[in-house]
Design a protein around this motif. Structure first.
Motif, PDB file in Angstrom:
ATOM      1  N   LEU A 182       4.369  11.412  -2.399  1.00 59.99           N
ATOM      2  CA  LEU A 182       4.255  10.000  -2.033  1.00 59.99           C
ATOM      3  C   LEU A 182       5.444   9.558  -1.184  1.00 59.99           C
ATOM      4  N   GLY A 183       5.148   8.788  -0.160  1.00 60.96           N
ATOM      5  CA  GLY A 183       6.191   8.106   0.603  1.00 60.96           C
ATOM      6  C   GLY A 183       6.408   6.736  -0.016  1.00 60.96           C
ATOM      7  N   HIS A 184       6.913   5.796   0.754  1.00 60.63           N
ATOM      8  CA  HIS A 184       7.165   4.471   0.194  1.00 60.63           C
ATOM      9  C   HIS A 184       5.928   3.595   0.259  1.00 60.63           C
ATOM     10  N   SER A 185       5.935   2.564  -0.583  1.00 61.16           N
ATOM     11  CA  SER A 185       4.830   1.621  -0.666  1.00 61.16           C
ATOM     12  C   SER A 185       5.302   0.233  -0.273  1.00 61.16           C
ATOM     13  N   SER A 186       4.391  -0.569   0.224  1.00 65.87           N
ATOM     14  CA  SER A 186       4.710  -1.961   0.577  1.00 65.87           C
ATOM     15  C   SER A 186       4.457  -2.921  -0.576  1.00 65.87           C
ATOM     16  N   VAL A 187       3.969  -2.395  -1.711  1.00 68.76           N
ATOM     17  CA  VAL A 187       3.679  -3.250  -2.865  1.00 68.76           C
ATOM     18  C   VAL A 187       4.954  -3.411  -3.700  1.00 68.76           C
ATOM     19  N   ALA A 188       5.435  -4.642  -3.849  1.00 71.35           N
ATOM     20  CA  ALA A 188       6.761  -4.892  -4.425  1.00 71.35           C
ATOM     21  C   ALA A 188       6.925  -4.399  -5.853  1.00 71.35           C
ATOM     22  N   ASP A 189       5.876  -4.416  -6.669  1.00 71.57           N
ATOM     23  CA  ASP A 189       6.083  -3.968  -8.052  1.00 71.57           C
ATOM     24  C   ASP A 189       5.728  -2.485  -8.258  1.00 71.57           C
ATOM     25  N   SER A 190       5.465  -1.764  -7.161  1.00 72.91           N
ATOM     26  CA  SER A 190       5.169  -0.338  -7.309  1.00 72.91           C
ATOM     27  C   SER A 190       6.466   0.447  -7.502  1.00 72.91           C
ATOM     28  N   ILE A 191       6.326   1.609  -8.121  1.00 74.35           N
ATOM     29  CA  ILE A 191       7.458   2.523  -8.298  1.00 74.35           C
ATOM     30  C   ILE A 191       7.970   3.011  -6.944  1.00 74.35           C
ATOM     31  N   MET A 192       7.059   3.123  -5.971  1.00 76.08           N
ATOM     32  CA  MET A 192       7.442   3.684  -4.676  1.00 76.08           C
ATOM     33  C   MET A 192       7.905   2.628  -3.674  1.00 76.08           C
ATOM     34  N   LEU A 216       0.837  -1.201   0.000  1.00 73.49           N
ATOM     35  CA  LEU A 216       0.000   0.000   0.000  1.00 73.49           C
ATOM     36  C   LEU A 216       0.872   1.253   0.000  1.00 73.49           C
ATOM     37  N   PHE A 217       0.408   2.274  -0.725  1.00 70.29           N
ATOM     38  CA  PHE A 217       1.126   3.556  -0.814  1.00 70.29           C
ATOM     39  C   PHE A 217       1.075   4.304   0.522  1.00 70.29           C
ATOM     40  N   SER A 218       1.897   5.342   0.653  1.00 69.19           N
ATOM     41  CA  SER A 218       1.864   6.190   1.848  1.00 69.19           C
ATOM     42  C   SER A 218       2.153   7.635   1.451  1.00 69.19           C
ATOM     43  N   TYR A 219       1.819   8.539   2.366  1.00 71.25           N
ATOM     44  CA  TYR A 219       2.100   9.961   2.155  1.00 71.25           C
ATOM     45  C   TYR A 219       3.061  10.441   3.230  1.00 71.25           C
ATOM     46  N   PHE A 220       3.589  11.650   3.056  1.00 72.33           N
ATOM     47  CA  PHE A 220       4.398  12.256   4.104  1.00 72.33           C
ATOM     48  C   PHE A 220       3.459  12.711   5.231  1.00 72.33           C
ATOM     49  N   PRO A 272      10.577   0.632  -1.721  1.00 70.39           N
ATOM     50  CA  PRO A 272      11.907   1.176  -1.412  1.00 70.39           C
ATOM     51  C   PRO A 272      13.102   0.299  -1.782  1.00 70.39           C
ATOM     52  N   THR A 273      13.009  -0.463  -2.844  1.00 69.02           N
ATOM     53  CA  THR A 273      14.150  -1.258  -3.315  1.00 69.02           C
ATOM     54  C   THR A 273      14.182  -1.244  -4.833  1.00 69.02           C
ATOM     55  N   LEU A 274      15.368  -1.012  -5.371  1.00 70.44           N
ATOM     56  CA  LEU A 274      15.548  -1.098  -6.822  1.00 70.44           C
ATOM     57  C   LEU A 274      16.805  -1.929  -7.047  1.00 70.44           C
ATOM     58  N   THR A 275      16.650  -3.046  -7.715  1.00 72.73           N
ATOM     59  CA  THR A 275      17.816  -3.876  -7.993  1.00 72.73           C
ATOM     60  C   THR A 275      18.633  -3.171  -9.073  1.00 72.73           C
ATOM     61  N   SER A 276      19.976  -3.211  -8.951  1.00 71.76           N
ATOM     62  CA  SER A 276      20.776  -2.543  -9.977  1.00 71.76           C
ATOM     63  C   SER A 276      20.598  -3.264 -11.310  1.00 71.76           C
ATOM     64  N   ARG A 277      20.866  -2.556 -12.353  1.00 73.22           N
ATOM     65  CA  ARG A 277      20.690  -3.059 -13.718  1.00 73.22           C
ATOM     66  C   ARG A 277      19.258  -3.490 -14.031  1.00 73.22           C
ATOM     67  N   THR A 278      18.285  -2.834 -13.404  1.00 76.00           N
ATOM     68  CA  THR A 278      16.906  -3.084 -13.805  1.00 76.00           C
ATOM     69  C   THR A 278      16.264  -1.764 -14.161  1.00 76.00           C
ATOM     70  N   LYS A 279      15.234  -1.870 -15.002  1.00 80.37           N
ATOM     71  CA  LYS A 279      14.476  -0.698 -15.399  1.00 80.37           C
ATOM     72  C   LYS A 279      13.066  -0.891 -14.882  1.00 80.37           C
ATOM     73  N   LYS A 280      12.569   0.066 -14.101  1.00 75.75           N
ATOM     74  CA  LYS A 280      11.195   0.004 -13.594  1.00 75.75           C
ATOM     75  C   LYS A 280      10.616   1.402 -13.707  1.00 75.75           C
ATOM     76  N   VAL A 281       9.798   1.627 -14.725  1.00 73.74           N
ATOM     77  CA  VAL A 281       9.305   2.973 -14.989  1.00 73.74           C
ATOM     78  C   VAL A 281       7.782   3.059 -15.115  1.00 73.74           C
ATOM     79  N   ASN A 282       7.100   1.917 -15.100  1.00 76.25           N
ATOM     80  CA  ASN A 282       5.642   1.933 -15.233  1.00 76.25           C
ATOM     81  C   ASN A 282       4.982   2.023 -13.868  1.00 76.25           C
ATOM     82  N   LEU A 283       4.062   2.976 -13.717  1.00 71.99           N
ATOM     83  CA  LEU A 283       3.344   3.077 -12.458  1.00 71.99           C
ATOM     84  C   LEU A 283       2.495   1.820 -12.264  1.00 71.99           C
ATOM     85  N   ALA A 284       2.503   1.288 -11.044  1.00 73.56           N
ATOM     86  CA  ALA A 284       1.619   0.183 -10.684  1.00 73.56           C
ATOM     87  C   ALA A 284       0.274   0.776 -10.250  1.00 73.56           C
ATOM     88  N   THR A 285      -0.757  -0.063 -10.184  1.00 67.22           N
ATOM     89  CA  THR A 285      -2.081   0.392  -9.724  1.00 67.22           C
ATOM     90  C   THR A 285      -1.962   1.112  -8.384  1.00 67.22           C
TER      91      THR A 285
END
Ligand code: TQI
Ligand code: CA
Ligand code: ZN
Ligand code: ZN
Length: 169
Positions: free
Chosen positions: A134-144, A1-5, A146-159
Motif C-alpha cells: 500500500l502507498g499513502h491514502s487521502s482518507v484522514a482516518d486511514s492507517i495509510m 482513497l488508498f493507493s498502490y506502488f 501520511p500524517t501521524l500526530t505525535s502522542r497519538t495511537k492509531k492502530v485500527n484499519l479504516a474501511t
C-alpha cells in the motif's frame, strides 16, 4: 482513497515470516514480539495472509530493525522526529525504525512524559501496510494517511485500508 506502488507489486505467498533484530534498541524482545504480533494481526484479520515470527534473519521474508543515521540503504535516518521509520515495496521486505526516536512500546502514548513520544505499534501498522504494497491514502482516518500526530495511537484499519489491502490479496 488508498493507493498502490507503481505496478501494484504484491507478495505471491500467503504466509510471510518476519524477523525482529534487537540491536540498537533498548526495548526488550518480548515487548517487541508482542507489539509486532498485534500490528501484523491487524492486516491478517483483513486478508488471507498469515504472519509468523522467526528467529532467523536468513529465512525471513520481512526483516525489522532499528537503525540510526546512515545505515547502508541510501535512506539515512535524521535523528529525533522527522522521519520515524521507512519500509520498502514488495517484495523487498525491509522495515526500518529510527533508533533515535522516543518510542513508546509498552505504555499509553497519550500519557507519555515526552512531547516527542511516538507510538511504536501505530508506526508498525503503517509500515507493514507499505511492506504489503500500500502507498499513502487521502482518507484522514486511514492507517495509510501520511500524517501521524505525535502522542497519538492509531492502530485500527479504516474501511479504506481494508478495501486497499483486499484489492491486492
Ligand atoms: N516515513 C515515511 C512513511 O512511512 C517514509 C515514506 C515516505 C514512504 N513516502 C513513502 C514509505 C512512500 C513508503 C512509501 O510514510 S515517516 C507516518 C505517517 C512515517 C510517517 O517516518 O514519515 C507513519 C512513519 F503516516 F503518520 F505519516 C510512520 Cl504512521
Ligand atoms: Ca527521525
Ligand atoms: Zn533503512
Ligand atoms: Zn507511509
Amino acid at each position: 482513497l488508498f493507493s498502490y506502488f507503481p505496478g501494484s507489486p504484491r507478495w505471491s505467498k500467503k504466509t510471510l515470516k518476519y524477523a525482529i533484530a534487537t540491536t540498537e534498541t533498548s526495548i526488550d524482545r518480548a515487548t517487541l514480539s508482542l507489539v509486532f504480533a498485534r500490528a501484523f494481526a491487524r492486516w491478517s484479520e483483513a486478508t488471507m495472509l498469515n504472519f509468523t515470527e522467526t528467529a532467523s534473519d536468513a529465512d525471513a521474508d520481512i526483516t525489522i530493525g532499528f537503525h540510526a543515521g546512515d545505515h547502508g540503504d541510501g535512506e539515512p535516518f535524521d535523528g529525533p522526529l522527522g522521519t520515524l521509520a521507512h519500509a520498502f515495496s514488495p517484495t523487498n521486505g525491509r522495515l526500518h525504525l529510527d533508533a533515535t526516536e522516543t518510542w513508546v512500546a509498552d505504555g499509553d502514548v497519550t500519557r507519555a512524559s515526552s512531547d516527542a513520544a511516538v507510538d511504536l505499534e501505530s508506526v508498525a501498522v503503517h509500515e507493514i501496510g507499505h511492506i504489503l504494497g500500500l502507498g499513502h491514502s487521502s482518507v484522514a482516518d486511514s492507517i495509510m494517511y501520511p500524517t501521524l500526530t505525535s502522542r497519538t495511537k492509531k492502530v485500527n484499519l479504516a474501511t479504506d485500508d481494508v478495501q486497499g489491502i483486499q484489492g491486492l490479496y
